[in-house]
Design a protein around this motif. Structure first.
Motif, mmCIF file in Angstrom:
data_model
loop_
_atom_site.group_PDB
_atom_site.id
_atom_site.type_symbol
_atom_site.label_atom_id
_atom_site.label_comp_id
_atom_site.label_asym_id
_atom_site.label_seq_id
_atom_site.Cartn_x
_atom_site.Cartn_y
_atom_site.Cartn_z
ATOM 1 N N LEU A 1 0.822 -1.210 0.000
ATOM 2 C CA LEU A 1 0.000 0.000 0.000
ATOM 3 C C LEU A 1 0.855 1.259 0.000
ATOM 4 N N THR A 2 1.950 1.228 0.724
ATOM 5 C CA THR A 2 2.856 2.380 0.735
ATOM 6 C C THR A 2 3.374 2.645 -0.679
ATOM 7 N N ALA A 3 3.751 1.580 -1.386
ATOM 8 C CA ALA A 3 4.230 1.732 -2.764
ATOM 9 C C ALA A 3 3.112 2.242 -3.670
ATOM 10 N N LEU A 4 1.895 1.734 -3.479
ATOM 11 C CA LEU A 4 0.763 2.185 -4.293
ATOM 12 C C LEU A 4 0.412 3.642 -4.011
ATOM 13 N N GLU A 5 0.572 4.044 -2.759
ATOM 14 C CA GLU A 5 0.326 5.444 -2.401
ATOM 15 C C GLU A 5 1.364 6.339 -3.078
ATOM 16 N N GLU A 6 2.625 5.905 -3.083
ATOM 17 C CA GLU A 6 3.676 6.681 -3.741
ATOM 18 C C GLU A 6 3.424 6.802 -5.242
ATOM 19 N N GLU A 7 2.779 5.776 -5.844
ATOM 20 C CA GLU A 7 2.440 5.818 -7.273
ATOM 21 C C GLU A 7 1.202 6.676 -7.536
ATOM 22 N N GLY A 8 0.528 7.082 -6.475
ATOM 23 C CA GLY A 8 -0.671 7.905 -6.637
ATOM 24 C C GLY A 8 -1.939 7.118 -6.907
ATOM 25 N N GLU B 1 -5.306 6.611 5.060
ATOM 26 C CA GLU B 1 -5.629 7.571 6.111
ATOM 27 C C GLU B 1 -5.927 6.834 7.414
ATOM 28 N N ARG B 2 -5.360 7.343 8.471
ATOM 29 C CA ARG B 2 -5.600 6.784 9.807
ATOM 30 C C ARG B 2 -6.900 7.371 10.347
ATOM 31 N N VAL B 3 -7.860 6.514 10.713
ATOM 32 C CA VAL B 3 -9.141 6.935 11.273
ATOM 33 C C VAL B 3 -9.353 6.124 12.549
ATOM 34 N N GLY B 4 -9.161 6.783 13.688
ATOM 35 C CA GLY B 4 -9.243 6.062 14.959
ATOM 36 C C GLY B 4 -8.158 5.005 15.026
ATOM 37 N N ASN B 5 -8.569 3.772 15.258
ATOM 38 C CA ASN B 5 -7.581 2.693 15.334
ATOM 39 C C ASN B 5 -7.494 1.901 14.021
ATOM 40 N N ARG B 6 -8.093 2.428 12.968
ATOM 41 C CA ARG B 6 -8.076 1.758 11.666
ATOM 42 C C ARG B 6 -7.255 2.566 10.659
ATOM 43 N N THR B 7 -6.629 1.860 9.745
ATOM 44 C CA THR B 7 -5.937 2.501 8.628
ATOM 45 C C THR B 7 -6.766 2.222 7.382
ATOM 46 N N ILE B 8 -7.475 3.250 6.931
ATOM 47 C CA ILE B 8 -8.407 3.144 5.808
ATOM 48 C C ILE B 8 -7.656 3.371 4.500
ATOM 49 N N VAL B 9 -8.064 2.646 3.480
ATOM 50 C CA VAL B 9 -7.438 2.764 2.164
ATOM 51 C C VAL B 9 -8.540 2.943 1.125
ATOM 52 N N VAL B 10 -8.387 3.935 0.266
ATOM 53 C CA VAL B 10 -9.320 4.142 -0.842
ATOM 54 C C VAL B 10 -8.538 4.367 -2.132
ATOM 55 N N SER B 11 -9.196 4.032 -3.231
ATOM 56 C CA SER B 11 -8.604 4.276 -4.549
ATOM 57 C C SER B 11 -8.693 5.753 -4.874
ATOM 58 N N ARG B 12 -7.648 6.287 -5.453
ATOM 59 C CA ARG B 12 -7.708 7.663 -5.956
ATOM 60 C C ARG B 12 -8.457 7.625 -7.294
ATOM 61 N N PRO B 13 -9.304 8.620 -7.556
ATOM 62 C CA PRO B 13 -10.019 8.641 -8.840
ATOM 63 C C PRO B 13 -9.073 8.530 -10.035
#
Length: 150
Positions: free
Chosen positions: A95-102, A107-119
């Motif tokens: 996920l870190t690599a995918l985030e770097e690729e855009g 995003e950290r929300v409470g005790n969860r790390t949420i992941v969403v696709s960028r448009p």
């Protein structure tokens, strides 16, 4: 113990009496042609995704994220790990690599790390989705031909 519907009993190796490779190769199932179509489609689809993303784990992670996007419910790292069977540390690294690729937002929300696709990431994979759909349609046509022969 024999497998259900397996007239040769190839599922039972507990006795140590194994069929020869030649015997196994002679075994035919009524759905072998169907299986071959599906296997070919699966391998072509894997190649298609690996060309774009490099490995199967990343593809599975992206599909889990995509399922969440389509369902309108973002996924977290734990649910991605559960859906894909990939360890949480590996999911986090990918996920870190995918985030770097855009491609995704983490995003950290409470005790969860949420992941969403960028448009932009989703838009960038539309051609890939169309090509995958083409493979599925081709397999469906081949299956239809097989079924019309029987």
């Amino acid at each position: 113990m024999r497998d259900q519907g397996d007239e040769k009993g190839f599922g039972d190796y507990s006795s140590g009496d194994h069929p020869s490779i030649a015997e196994i190769l002679r075994y035919k199932s009524g759905d072998d042609a169907l299986r071959m179509v599906l296997y070919r489609m699966w391998f072509h689809a894997q190649d298609l995704f690996k060309q774009r993303f490099g490995d199967g784990d990343t593809v599975n992670i992206l599909m889990a994220i995509g399922m969440g996007r389509i369902a309108g419910s973002p996924v977290d790292i734990s649910s991605i790990a559960n859906i894909t069977g990939i360890s949480r540390p590996t999911v986090r690294r990918r996920l870190t690599a995918l985030e770097e690729e855009g491609l995704v937002v983490i995003e950290r929300v409470g005790n969860r790390t949420i992941v969403v696709s960028r448009p932009e990431g989703v838009a960038g994979t539309q051609d890939l989705a169309r090509r995958w759909a083409g493979l599925v349609k081709q397999a469906a046509r081949e299956i239809e031909k097989l079924e019309s022969r029987t």
